[in-house]
Design a protein around this motif. Structure first.
Motif, PDB file in Angstrom:
ATOM      1  N   PRO A   1       0.779   3.024   2.841  1.00 49.66           N
ATOM      2  CA  PRO A   1       1.607   3.543   4.009  1.00 49.66           C
ATOM      3  C   PRO A   1       1.693   2.487   5.097  1.00 49.66           C
ATOM      4  O   PRO A   1       1.018   1.683   5.189  1.00 49.66           O
ATOM      5  CB  PRO A   1       0.653   4.612   4.596  1.00 49.66           C
ATOM      6  CG  PRO A   1      -0.228   4.982   3.181  1.00 49.66           C
ATOM      7  CD  PRO A   1      -0.227   3.986   2.610  1.00 49.66           C
ATOM      8  N   GLU A   2       2.829   2.530   5.893  1.00 49.53           N
ATOM      9  CA  GLU A   2       3.259   1.702   6.835  1.00 49.53           C
ATOM     10  C   GLU A   2       1.738   1.759   7.972  1.00 49.53           C
ATOM     11  O   GLU A   2       1.628   2.503   8.463  1.00 49.53           O
ATOM     12  CB  GLU A   2       4.462   1.928   7.700  1.00 49.53           C
ATOM     13  CG  GLU A   2       4.919   1.108   8.764  1.00 49.53           C
ATOM     14  CD  GLU A   2       6.156   1.414   9.388  1.00 49.53           C
ATOM     15  OE1 GLU A   2       6.709   0.900  10.437  1.00 49.53           O
ATOM     16  OE2 GLU A   2       6.863   2.653   8.929  1.00 49.53           O
ATOM     17  N   GLY A   3       1.529   0.227   8.071  1.00 52.53           N
ATOM     18  CA  GLY A   3       0.473   0.173   9.238  1.00 52.53           C
ATOM     19  C   GLY A   3      -0.838   0.188   8.703  1.00 52.53           C
ATOM     20  O   GLY A   3      -1.797  -0.241   9.184  1.00 52.53           O
ATOM     21  N   TYR A   4      -0.795   0.323   7.167  1.00 51.86           N
ATOM     22  CA  TYR A   4      -2.353   0.091   6.616  1.00 51.86           C
ATOM     23  C   TYR A   4      -2.295  -1.293   5.799  1.00 51.86           C
ATOM     24  O   TYR A   4      -1.328  -1.759   5.386  1.00 51.86           O
ATOM     25  CB  TYR A   4      -2.336   1.278   5.622  1.00 51.86           C
ATOM     26  CG  TYR A   4      -2.856   2.890   6.376  1.00 51.86           C
ATOM     27  CD1 TYR A   4      -3.978   2.992   6.307  1.00 51.86           C
ATOM     28  CD2 TYR A   4      -1.634   3.274   6.869  1.00 51.86           C
ATOM     29  CE1 TYR A   4      -4.165   4.577   6.913  1.00 51.86           C
ATOM     30  CE2 TYR A   4      -1.965   4.681   7.446  1.00 51.86           C
ATOM     31  CZ  TYR A   4      -3.384   4.965   7.467  1.00 51.86           C
ATOM     32  OH  TYR A   4      -3.775   6.413   7.977  1.00 51.86           O
ATOM     33  N   GLU A   5      -3.531  -1.689   5.714  1.00 50.61           N
ATOM     34  CA  GLU A   5      -3.733  -2.910   4.906  1.00 50.61           C
ATOM     35  C   GLU A   5      -4.883  -2.493   3.992  1.00 50.61           C
ATOM     36  O   GLU A   5      -5.607  -1.575   4.055  1.00 50.61           O
ATOM     37  CB  GLU A   5      -4.070  -3.982   5.719  1.00 50.61           C
ATOM     38  CG  GLU A   5      -5.358  -3.814   6.769  1.00 50.61           C
ATOM     39  CD  GLU A   5      -5.707  -4.699   7.633  1.00 50.61           C
ATOM     40  OE1 GLU A   5      -6.734  -5.579   7.418  1.00 50.61           O
ATOM     41  OE2 GLU A   5      -4.904  -5.121   8.512  1.00 50.61           O
ATOM     42  N   LYS A   6      -5.170  -3.341   2.851  1.00 53.92           N
ATOM     43  CA  LYS A   6      -6.111  -3.154   1.820  1.00 53.92           C
ATOM     44  C   LYS A   6      -7.636  -3.093   2.536  1.00 53.92           C
ATOM     45  O   LYS A   6      -8.015  -3.912   3.326  1.00 53.92           O
ATOM     46  CB  LYS A   6      -5.920  -4.225   1.083  1.00 53.92           C
ATOM     47  CG  LYS A   6      -6.888  -3.789  -0.176  1.00 53.92           C
ATOM     48  CD  LYS A   6      -6.630  -5.213  -1.501  1.00 53.92           C
ATOM     49  CE  LYS A   6      -7.490  -6.440  -0.817  1.00 53.92           C
ATOM     50  NZ  LYS A   6      -7.076  -7.585  -1.984  1.00 53.92           N
ATOM     51  N   VAL A   7      -8.281  -2.358   2.046  1.00 51.09           N
ATOM     52  CA  VAL A   7      -9.772  -2.194   2.284  1.00 51.09           C
ATOM     53  C   VAL A   7     -10.286  -3.264   1.415  1.00 51.09           C
ATOM     54  O   VAL A   7     -10.261  -3.081   0.043  1.00 51.09           O
ATOM     55  CB  VAL A   7     -10.356  -1.050   2.151  1.00 51.09           C
ATOM     56  CG1 VAL A   7     -11.940  -0.845   2.216  1.00 51.09           C
ATOM     57  CG2 VAL A   7      -9.794  -0.129   3.207  1.00 51.09           C
ATOM     58  N   PRO A   8     -11.066  -4.551   1.600  1.00 43.58           N
ATOM     59  CA  PRO A   8     -11.663  -5.375   0.726  1.00 43.58           C
ATOM     60  C   PRO A   8     -12.789  -4.674  -0.201  1.00 43.58           C
ATOM     61  O   PRO A   8     -13.320  -3.977   0.370  1.00 43.58           O
ATOM     62  CB  PRO A   8     -12.183  -6.473   1.804  1.00 43.58           C
ATOM     63  CG  PRO A   8     -11.537  -6.450   2.808  1.00 43.58           C
ATOM     64  CD  PRO A   8     -10.894  -4.838   2.899  1.00 43.58           C
ATOM     65  N   GLY A   9     -12.729  -4.947  -1.296  1.00 46.26           N
ATOM     66  CA  GLY A   9     -13.711  -4.479  -2.342  1.00 46.26           C
ATOM     67  C   GLY A   9     -13.504  -2.970  -2.870  1.00 46.26           C
ATOM     68  O   GLY A   9     -14.149  -2.484  -3.713  1.00 46.26           O
ATOM     69  N   SER A  10     -12.208  -2.506  -2.357  1.00 40.52           N
ATOM     70  CA  SER A  10     -11.981  -1.004  -2.822  1.00 40.52           C
ATOM     71  C   SER A  10     -10.994  -1.107  -4.160  1.00 40.52           C
ATOM     72  O   SER A  10     -10.603   0.173  -4.253  1.00 40.52           O
ATOM     73  CB  SER A  10     -11.140  -0.254  -1.625  1.00 40.52           C
ATOM     74  OG  SER A  10     -10.037  -1.016  -1.665  1.00 40.52           O
ATOM     75  N   GLU A  11     -10.765  -2.092  -4.937  1.00 40.34           N
ATOM     76  CA  GLU A  11      -9.956  -2.332  -5.948  1.00 40.34           C
ATOM     77  C   GLU A  11     -10.216  -1.344  -7.072  1.00 40.34           C
ATOM     78  O   GLU A  11     -11.558  -0.985  -7.175  1.00 40.34           O
ATOM     79  CB  GLU A  11      -9.855  -3.525  -6.459  1.00 40.34           C
ATOM     80  CG  GLU A  11      -9.294  -4.684  -5.449  1.00 40.34           C
ATOM     81  CD  GLU A  11     -10.202  -5.206  -4.611  1.00 40.34           C
ATOM     82  OE1 GLU A  11     -11.329  -4.606  -4.349  1.00 40.34           O
ATOM     83  OE2 GLU A  11      -9.775  -6.156  -3.728  1.00 40.34           O
TER      84      GLU A  11
END
Length: 435
Positions: free
Chosen positions: A412-422
């Protein structure tokens, strides 16, 4: 037999030896005491310096934070990335071998983002070490190098199915279908068909990976998103002060408000000789009367001299007694006196007289003058000031996490990946269709 001189010489010798011994020993004792005092001072200075250095060290250590929860979260991220590198990407060591990489290897392969500790410091890419050893089991060792001393974390994996034995279920290596298989070129057509996958259409996405050389694999990665909380500036205002006339300077923590008013005020004293009266806008403070009475003056061409007026012009002539007495003679008694017969009478004539004509003083009356001292009610602008304190605080909003997984480019717009959540999903189809 000793003489008197012998006794005197012996006495002087004894005195000299006593003085040498006394003063010599005193000098030695003085030097010894001075050396001891210097050593004591040096020791005291060294102790003070050591205390100061220890206080600085303790102070710096108090500013460093260690968060056990964040430490384990960072270790989990590194472990998941390491599982992908060693097990899924098949970079396994052989028996007795130790394979070691650093965090930079995982970052360069885009398996993980930077790791940040509780002091907002990025853990060293070069000094953070990860190693995998193969003995009776696979042993994964993780040593984070951050701003604090991080504990070494150790994880154990099964030799056959690579299942993690102490990952508490948070692992890619669940021991089900993620064991890499060697490619076998002698697979029969029946074995290809028994895979259960189509050779024309891709299978549904699944979380378990197949290590079958007869299959073609495609991969997609899902991640959770985080929307970082914004940091906003919040201002808190104090109560307004009373209005005052003194100017107030505006500062970062002071807000100033000013208003202008038109006010009335009596002016300073003024003077006039014109007639005025008290009114709402005029106030007579005092008045003075000058002049009045009479004064004397001379006709034109005459100047005042005592109680008479004398002509400004000087004449020269012979004067009879009546003239001599009526004029203002300058060079009395003139140049000479001669008796002459005038109109049948002998009179004393003054010769070569210099004189001024005389005239009587004239009188005139002077009018009186009244001077008024007064004040006027005048209007003028006045500026009033008041202030209030301003407290400025930076308020950070909480981060917002998604509950669902998304492909990274579809977050969603404004969100970025949470590291390690792959979360990785796989889809397969058979390489070769049966002929």
């Amino acid at each position: 037999m000793q003489t008197y001189d012998d006794y005197a010489n012996d006495y002087e010798k004894e005195v000299a030896e006593y003085e040498e011994d006394y003063y010599g020993n005193n000098n030695y004792n003085y030097e010894k005491k001075r050396n001891i005092i210097i050593k004591v001072i040096i020791i005291i200075v060294c102790v003070i310096l050591l205390i100061w250095l220890f206080s600085l060290l303790l102070k710096s250590n108090r500013n460093i934070k260690y968060d056990e929860k964040l430490h384990m979260e960072n270790v989990t991220k590194v472990r998941l990335a390491s599982e992908r590198y060693f097990f899924i990407d098949n970079n396994l060591p052989v028996d007795g071998e130790v394979k070691q990489i650093n965090l930079k290897t995982l970052v360069d392969k885009k398996l993980i983002d930077d790791i940040v500790d509780a002091n907002n410091k990025v853990c060293s890419d070069d000094k953070t070490k990860i190693s995998l050893t193969k003995n009776s089991t696979y042993v994964l060792r993780i040593n984070l190098s951050c701003s604090t001393l991080e504990n070494e974390e150790i994880y154990f994996y099964d030799l056959n199915n690579y299942a993690c034995k102490n990952c508490d279920g948070n692992t890619y290596m669940d021991g089900k279908s993620n064991v890499p298989q060697k490619e076998d070129n002698n697979n029969s057509k029946e074995e290809v068909i028994e895979t259960g996958y189509s050779c024309k259409e891709w299978s549904k996405w699944q979380s378990e990976r197949e290590f079958d050389p007869s299959l073609v694999e495609r991969v997609r990665v899902f991640v959770k998103g985080v929307k970082k909380g914004n940091t906003s500036t919040v201002k808190t205002y104090g109560e307004w002060s009373d209005y005052i006339l003194n100017p107030i300077l505006e500062e970062d923590n002071i807000e100033v408000e000013k208003i202008e008013k038109i006010e009335s005020k009596w002016s300073d004293n003024k003077e006039t000789t014109n007639y005025i009266e008290n009114s709402d806008k005029v106030k007579i403070v005092d008045k003075r009367v000058s002049g009045g009475g009479s004064s004397s003056y001379c006709s034109s061409g005459y100047s005042k001299s005592g109680n008479i007026c004398v002509s400004n012009k000087i004449y020269t002539a012979d004067l009879t007694p009546s003239q001599y007495n009526s004029y203002h003679v300058i060079n009395k008694p003139c140049n000479d006196s001669v008796t002459e017969k005038i109109n049948g009478k002998f009179v004393l004539v003054r010769k070569g007289c210099k004189y001024r004509l005389t005239d009587s003083l004239k009188t005139s009356s002077n009018p009186s003058v009244t001077t008024y001292i007064y004040q006027e009610l005048e209007e003028y602008p006045v500026t009033y000031y008041r202030y209030r304190t301003v407290t400025i605080e930076n308020v950070s909003e909480d981060d917002v996490y998604t509950t669902d997984y998304y492909e990274e480019d579809k977050l969603p717009e404004g969100y970025e990946k949470v590291p390690g959540s792959e979360k990785i999903e796989y889809s397969y189809k058979v390489k070769v269709c049966e002929k």
